[in-house]
Design a protein around this motif. Structure first.
Motif, PDB file in Angstrom:
ATOM      1  N   THR A   1      21.378  -6.322   1.362  1.00  0.00           N
ATOM      2  CA  THR A   1      20.568  -5.270   1.962  1.00  0.00           C
ATOM      3  C   THR A   1      21.062  -4.935   3.361  1.00  0.00           C
ATOM      4  N   LEU A   2      21.425  -5.940   4.130  1.00  0.00           N
ATOM      5  CA  LEU A   2      21.952  -5.695   5.473  1.00  0.00           C
ATOM      6  C   LEU A   2      23.212  -4.841   5.424  1.00  0.00           C
ATOM      7  N   VAL A   3      24.092  -5.136   4.478  1.00  0.00           N
ATOM      8  CA  VAL A   3      25.327  -4.365   4.326  1.00  0.00           C
ATOM      9  C   VAL A   3      25.002  -2.941   3.885  1.00  0.00           C
ATOM     10  N   GLU A   4      24.136  -2.799   2.895  1.00  0.00           N
ATOM     11  CA  GLU A   4      23.785  -1.466   2.391  1.00  0.00           C
ATOM     12  C   GLU A   4      23.159  -0.606   3.489  1.00  0.00           C
ATOM     13  N   GLU A   5      22.278  -1.188   4.283  1.00  0.00           N
ATOM     14  CA  GLU A   5      21.607  -0.430   5.338  1.00  0.00           C
ATOM     15  C   GLU A   5      22.553  -0.045   6.469  1.00  0.00           C
ATOM     16  N   SER A   6      23.626  -0.789   6.637  1.00  0.00           N
ATOM     17  CA  SER A   6      24.570  -0.505   7.712  1.00  0.00           C
ATOM     18  C   SER A   6      25.633   0.514   7.313  1.00  0.00           C
ATOM     19  N   GLU A   7      25.746   0.832   6.027  1.00  0.00           N
ATOM     20  CA  GLU A   7      26.827   1.694   5.547  1.00  0.00           C
ATOM     21  C   GLU A   7      26.729   3.141   6.018  1.00  0.00           C
ATOM     22  N   ALA A   8      25.560   3.585   6.460  1.00  0.00           N
ATOM     23  CA  ALA A   8      25.394   4.969   6.897  1.00  0.00           C
ATOM     24  C   ALA A   8      26.104   5.240   8.226  1.00  0.00           C
ATOM     25  N   ASN A   9      26.378   4.197   8.965  1.00  0.00           N
ATOM     26  CA  ASN A   9      27.012   4.344  10.273  1.00  0.00           C
ATOM     27  C   ASN A   9      28.250   3.463  10.324  1.00  0.00           C
ATOM     28  N   GLN A  10      29.394   4.066  10.595  1.00  0.00           N
ATOM     29  CA  GLN A  10      30.670   3.338  10.570  1.00  0.00           C
ATOM     30  C   GLN A  10      30.672   2.153  11.537  1.00  0.00           C
ATOM     31  N   TYR A  11      30.145   2.350  12.740  1.00  0.00           N
ATOM     32  CA  TYR A  11      30.156   1.285  13.743  1.00  0.00           C
ATOM     33  C   TYR A  11      29.207   0.153  13.361  1.00  0.00           C
ATOM     34  N   ARG A  12      28.075   0.513  12.806  1.00  0.00           N
ATOM     35  CA  ARG A  12      27.118  -0.508  12.346  1.00  0.00           C
ATOM     36  C   ARG A  12      27.714  -1.304  11.182  1.00  0.00           C
ATOM     37  N   ALA A  13      28.410  -0.621  10.273  1.00  0.00           N
ATOM     38  CA  ALA A  13      29.046  -1.292   9.138  1.00  0.00           C
ATOM     39  C   ALA A  13      30.122  -2.266   9.622  1.00  0.00           C
ATOM     40  N   LEU A  14      30.899  -1.836  10.604  1.00  0.00           N
ATOM     41  CA  LEU A  14      31.939  -2.704  11.169  1.00  0.00           C
ATOM     42  C   LEU A  14      31.308  -3.929  11.835  1.00  0.00           C
ATOM     43  N   ALA A  15      30.221  -3.700  12.558  1.00  0.00           N
ATOM     44  CA  ALA A  15      29.528  -4.800  13.225  1.00  0.00           C
ATOM     45  C   ALA A  15      28.952  -5.785  12.206  1.00  0.00           C
ATOM     46  N   MET A  16      28.405  -5.270  11.117  1.00  0.00           N
ATOM     47  CA  MET A  16      27.830  -6.150  10.090  1.00  0.00           C
ATOM     48  C   MET A  16      28.924  -6.982   9.425  1.00  0.00           C
ATOM     49  N   THR A  17      30.067  -6.368   9.156  1.00  0.00           N
ATOM     50  CA  THR A  17      31.194  -7.113   8.585  1.00  0.00           C
ATOM     51  C   THR A  17      31.640  -8.208   9.548  1.00  0.00           C
ATOM     52  N   ALA A  18      31.745  -7.868  10.827  1.00  0.00           N
ATOM     53  CA  ALA A  18      32.150  -8.858  11.837  1.00  0.00           C
ATOM     54  C   ALA A  18      31.150  -9.997  11.914  1.00  0.00           C
ATOM     55  N   LEU A  19      29.867  -9.675  11.842  1.00  0.00           N
ATOM     56  CA  LEU A  19      28.835 -10.711  11.896  1.00  0.00           C
ATOM     57  C   LEU A  19      28.931 -11.656  10.699  1.00  0.00           C
ATOM     58  N   LEU A  20      29.015 -11.102   9.502  1.00  0.00           N
ATOM     59  CA  LEU A  20      29.055 -11.936   8.296  1.00  0.00           C
ATOM     60  C   LEU A  20      30.335 -12.774   8.246  1.00  0.00           C
ATOM     61  N   GLU A  21      31.470 -12.170   8.547  1.00  0.00           N
ATOM     62  CA  GLU A  21      32.733 -12.912   8.507  1.00  0.00           C
ATOM     63  C   GLU A  21      32.820 -13.897   9.667  1.00  0.00           C
ATOM     64  N   GLY A  22      32.301 -13.519  10.823  1.00  0.00           N
ATOM     65  CA  GLY A  22      32.313 -14.445  11.973  1.00  0.00           C
ATOM     66  C   GLY A  22      31.445 -15.659  11.720  1.00  0.00           C
ATOM     67  N   ASP A  23      30.298 -15.450  11.105  1.00  0.00           N
ATOM     68  CA  ASP A  23      29.400 -16.547  10.744  1.00  0.00           C
ATOM     69  C   ASP A  23      30.120 -17.516   9.814  1.00  0.00           C
ATOM     70  N   GLU A  24      30.832 -16.964   8.858  1.00  0.00           N
ATOM     71  CA  GLU A  24      31.596 -17.803   7.910  1.00  0.00           C
ATOM     72  C   GLU A  24      32.700 -18.563   8.618  1.00  0.00           C
ATOM     73  N   THR A  25      33.375 -17.913   9.559  1.00  0.00           N
ATOM     74  CA  THR A  25      34.473 -18.557  10.267  1.00  0.00           C
ATOM     75  C   THR A  25      33.988 -19.766  11.067  1.00  0.00           C
ATOM     76  N   VAL A  26      32.854 -19.607  11.730  1.00  0.00           N
ATOM     77  CA  VAL A  26      32.272 -20.709  12.495  1.00  0.00           C
ATOM     78  C   VAL A  26      31.873 -21.847  11.570  1.00  0.00           C
ATOM     79  N   ALA A  27      31.304 -21.503  10.417  1.00  0.00           N
ATOM     80  CA  ALA A  27      30.805 -22.527   9.490  1.00  0.00           C
ATOM     81  C   ALA A  27      31.920 -23.323   8.821  1.00  0.00           C
ATOM     82  N   SER A  28      33.069 -22.689   8.597  1.00  0.00           N
ATOM     83  CA  SER A  28      34.124 -23.407   7.895  1.00  0.00           C
ATOM     84  C   SER A  28      35.248 -23.695   8.865  1.00  0.00           C
TER      85      SER A  28
END
Length: 72
Positions: free
Chosen positions: A45-72
């Protein structure tokens, strides 16, 4: 190689291409974190809601991938 599909909530791994070594374990951890993100935060849902705005979508991708990077 691995993938967590947000749409189907399936973890897909290609066993022949994923050796059980450091890289394989890192890939598995990466995809499991995406699974946990979906369970805890409804990442789909977070990804879907962010898709309307390019910058928000980029930020959401960075957040999800950054969270994964820290965890692993």
């Amino acid at each position: 190689m691995g993938l967590f599909n947000l749409e189907t909530e399936e973890l897909l791994l290609v066993a022949e291409s994923l050796p059980i070594n450091g890289e394989g374990k890192l890939t598995m951890a990466h995809e499991l974190v995406h699974s946990l993100q979906q369970q805890q935060f409804d990442a789909r849902t977070l990804v879907e809601e962010s898709e309307a705005n390019q910058y928000r979508a980029l930020a959401m991708t960075a957040l999800l991938e950054g969270d994964e990077t820290v965890a692993s």
